[in-house]
Design a protein around this motif. Structure first.
Motif, short mmCIF file in Angstrom:
data_model
loop_
_atom_site.label_atom_id
_atom_site.label_comp_id
_atom_site.label_asym_id
_atom_site.label_seq_id
_atom_site.Cartn_x
_atom_site.Cartn_y
_atom_site.Cartn_z
N TRP A 186 10.61 -14.19 107.80
CA TRP A 186 10.35 -13.76 106.42
C TRP A 186 11.25 -12.61 105.99
CZ3 TRP A 186 8.27 -15.49 102.14
CH2 TRP A 186 8.05 -14.58 101.09
N ASP A 187 11.55 -11.70 106.90
CA ASP A 187 12.38 -10.54 106.52
C ASP A 187 13.74 -10.99 106.00
OD1 ASP A 187 10.35 -8.82 107.17
OD2 ASP A 187 11.19 -8.22 109.11
N HIS A 188 14.29 -12.04 106.56
CA HIS A 188 15.56 -12.59 106.11
C HIS A 188 15.43 -13.05 104.66
CE1 HIS A 188 19.29 -15.01 106.31
NE2 HIS A 188 18.58 -16.01 105.79
N TYR A 189 14.36 -13.78 104.37
CA TYR A 189 14.13 -14.26 103.01
C TYR A 189 13.86 -13.09 102.06
CZ TYR A 189 12.41 -17.21 99.22
OH TYR A 189 12.25 -17.83 98.00
N ALA A 190 13.05 -12.14 102.51
CA ALA A 190 12.71 -10.99 101.66
C ALA A 190 13.91 -10.12 101.36
CB ALA A 190 11.61 -10.17 102.33
N ALA A 191 14.93 -10.18 102.21
CA ALA A 191 16.15 -9.41 101.98
C ALA A 191 17.01 -10.00 100.87
CB ALA A 191 16.96 -9.31 103.27
N GLY A 192 16.65 -11.22 100.42
CA GLY A 192 17.39 -11.83 99.32
C GLY A 192 18.23 -13.02 99.68
N TRP A 193 18.21 -13.43 100.95
CA TRP A 193 18.94 -14.62 101.35
C TRP A 193 18.22 -15.88 100.86
CZ3 TRP A 193 23.65 -14.29 103.39
CH2 TRP A 193 24.03 -13.13 104.06
N VAL A 248 22.29 -16.89 98.24
CA VAL A 248 21.44 -15.76 97.91
C VAL A 248 20.50 -16.08 96.76
CG1 VAL A 248 23.07 -14.04 98.77
CG2 VAL A 248 23.23 -14.81 96.40
N VAL A 280 22.39 -11.64 110.32
CA VAL A 280 21.62 -11.85 109.08
C VAL A 280 20.15 -11.52 109.26
CG1 VAL A 280 23.24 -13.56 108.18
CG2 VAL A 280 21.29 -14.33 109.56
N GLY A 281 19.82 -10.81 110.35
CA GLY A 281 18.47 -10.30 110.52
C GLY A 281 17.51 -11.20 111.24
N GLN A 314 8.40 -13.19 95.66
CA GLN A 314 9.78 -12.87 96.04
C GLN A 314 10.83 -13.67 95.26
OE1 GLN A 314 11.18 -10.60 98.12
NE2 GLN A 314 13.24 -11.44 97.82
#
Length: 401
Positions: free
Chosen positions: A110-117, A157, A202-203, A262
C-alpha cells in the motif's frame, strides 16, 4: 533466489484449477465488454497507431470500468488480457501473468500506491512479460529474463488520473511486457536481480516466499459503475437510500478512512474523465441519476448546474489510521435536508467485490450496458476468438507521416 526467478518458476509450473479457469473466462468477457463500450471514445483515434497490446489495453481502461484486484489496488486483467491476446495466448497464460501481478503487487504494498505510483503499471509491465512469455512458450529462465527486460517500463503515476494519460500508461505497460517477452525469446539477456533492485527503489519489499494458490489470491472485483473503484462503495451506499431523499439538499457529509480516497484526485471536476476520480461527483451522480452509467460521466453531465451545486455541498471527513486497500473500514454518508431532517447510509462491501460477487444476471446486464451487440459478440467467446474480435473492432491504423 531472486524475485524474478521465484515468480518465473511459479508461473512456469502453474496448473490452473477449474475455479481459476472460470475466473479467467469471466475476466476475458469483462475486459472485452468494457473495451467494446469504448468503441466511440475519442481515444480510439489517438491510440489507433499503437501496437496491439497497448491499443487494446488503453481502450479497455479508458472508461475505468474494468476489474480490480482490491488487495493490491491493481487493474490486473486490463494489462494481462491484452498482453496474452496480442501473442495468441490462452487462459493459462492469463492466469500465470495475473498471478505474478497479484504477487508482485503485494510486494509493492500500500505504501507504494499511497506514494502516488500507479501500481497497475508498475506491477503490470513485469506481469505482462510473464503473460506474454508463457503464451510464447518461454521456460522459467526466459520468463525471469523477460521480467527484467520489462523493468525500465515499470512506471506510471496517479497524477495522470482523470486524463488520457492514465489509460495510455496502462497500454504502455502491457506493450512493454509483450516487447520484453519477444526479446527474451529472441535471445536477449538480462540480470533477473534487476527486478529486486527496482522493487527496493520504488518502496517495495522483495519476497520469494508467497502463496502458490489460487492463481489470483483474493479474487477480482467487478465494477458496476464506470468510474474509479474508490467510488463504487459511496455510490452503492447512496443508491440504497436515494428514494428517501425528498426535498432540497443543504449538505452532504461523507466519512471514510483517509486512504480510501487516495486515487480520487479531483474535488472539483470539470470533465467526464475528472468526474471518474471525484468523491464529491460520486455523491452528485448517485443522487441525480437513476443509474450512474456512461451518460453520468460525460463532460456535459459533470458540468450540469445541479451536479456542480451538489459537488459544492459535499464535505469529506477523513478518518486517520493505517489503510491497506480501498475497501478498508466503511463509508458513511449523511444527507442534510432543508426541512431539518437527515438521511443516513453506510456500507462496508460494495456489490461486485469478491465478498459480494455479481450474479450471472448482473454480469449479463453489464455486458448489455456496454453495447446492444456486446452480448452476441461475446456469446461462445474463446481466447482465439477474442483476439480476432479486437482486431476487427480496434484495427491498427498506421500513423500518417
Amino acid at each position: 533466489m531472486t524475485v524474478a526467478r521465484a515468480l518465473a518458476e511459479w508461473a512456469h509450473g502453474f496448473r490452473a484449477t477449474p475455479e481459476d479457469l472460470a475466473l479467467a473466462d469471466r475476466a476475458l468477457a469483462d475486459t472485452l465488454s468494457v473495451a467494446l463500450a469504448a468503441r466511440t471514445h475519442p481515444l480510439r483515434g489517438v491510440a489507433a497507431a499503437l501496437p496491439d497490446a497497448a491499443r487494446w489495453a488503453a481502450m479497455a481502461h479508458v472508461l475505468d470500468f474494468d476489474d480490480l484486484h482490491t488487495d493490491t489496488t491493481t487493474h490486473i486483467s486490463v494489462v494481462t488480457v491484452p498482453a496474452v491476446l496480442a501473442v495468441g495466448g490462452d487462459a493459462r497464460a492469463y492466469l500465470a501473468g495475473a498471478g505474478v501481478m497479484a504477487r508482485l503487487g503485494a510486494m509493492l504494498g500500500w505504501d507504494h500506491y499511497a506514494a502516488g505510483w500507479h501500481a497497475t503499471c508498475t506491477a503490470g509491465a513485469p506481469a505482462a512479460a510473464v503473460a506474454a512469455g508463457v503464451a510464447l512458450g518461454l521456460d522459467a529462465e526466459g520468463l525471469a529474463t523477460a521480467m527484467a527486460l520489462a523493468v525500465p517500463a515499470a512506471g506510471g503515476v496517479q497524477a495522470a488520473f482523470g486524463t488520457h494519460g492514465k489509460s495510455l500508461q496502462v497500454g504502455f505497460a502491457a506493450e512493454a511486457g509483450v516487447r520484453a517477452a519477444r526479446l527474451a525469446r529472441a535471445g536477449a539477456g538480462a540480470e533477473p536481480g534487476a527486478l529486486d533492485a527496482w522493487l527496493e527503489l520504488v518502496g517495495g519489499t522483495p519476497a520469494t516466499d508467497f502463496p502458490t494458490e489460487p492463481a489470483i489470491p483474493g479474487g477480482l472485483a467487478v465494477k458496476l459503475f464506470p468510474c474509479c473503484y474508490a467510488m463504487q462503495r459511496p455510490i452503492a451506499a447512496l443508491r440504497a437510500v436515494r428514494d428517501q431523499v425528498r426535498g432540497e439538499i443543504t449538505g452532504v457529509t461523507v466519512t471514510t478512512p483517509a486512504g480510501t480516497v487516495q486515487p480520487l484526485v479531483h474535488d472539483r471536476p470539470s470533465t467526464g474523465l475528472e468526474g471518474k476520480f471525484s468523491l464529491p461527483y460520486a455523491v452528485a451522480a448517485a443522487l441525480l441519476d437513476d443509474y450512474p452509467g456512461f451518460d453520468s460521466f460525460t463532460d456535459a453531465a459533470v458540468r450540469r448546474p445541479e451536479a456542480q451545486k451538489l459537488v459544492d455541498l459535499v464535505r469529506v471527513q477523513l478518518l486517520p489510521g493505517e489503510v491497506g486497500s480501498l475497501l478498508d473500514g466503511q463509508v458513511a454518508v449523511r444527507i442534510e435536508l432543508a426541512d431539518g431532517s437527515e438521511v443516513y447510509t453506510e456500507l462496508a462491501v460494495p456489490p461486485g467485490a469478491p465478498e459480494r460477487p455479481l450474479s450471472t444476471g448482473d454480469l449479463s446486464a453489464k455486458a448489455a450496458a456496454c453495447g446492444r451487440d456486446v452480448p452476441a459478440l461475446l456469446d461462445g467467446l474463446t481466447w482465439t476468438g477474442a483476439r480476432d474480435l479486437l482486431r476487427r473492432q480496434f484495427p491498427y491504423e498506421a500513423e500518417e507521416a
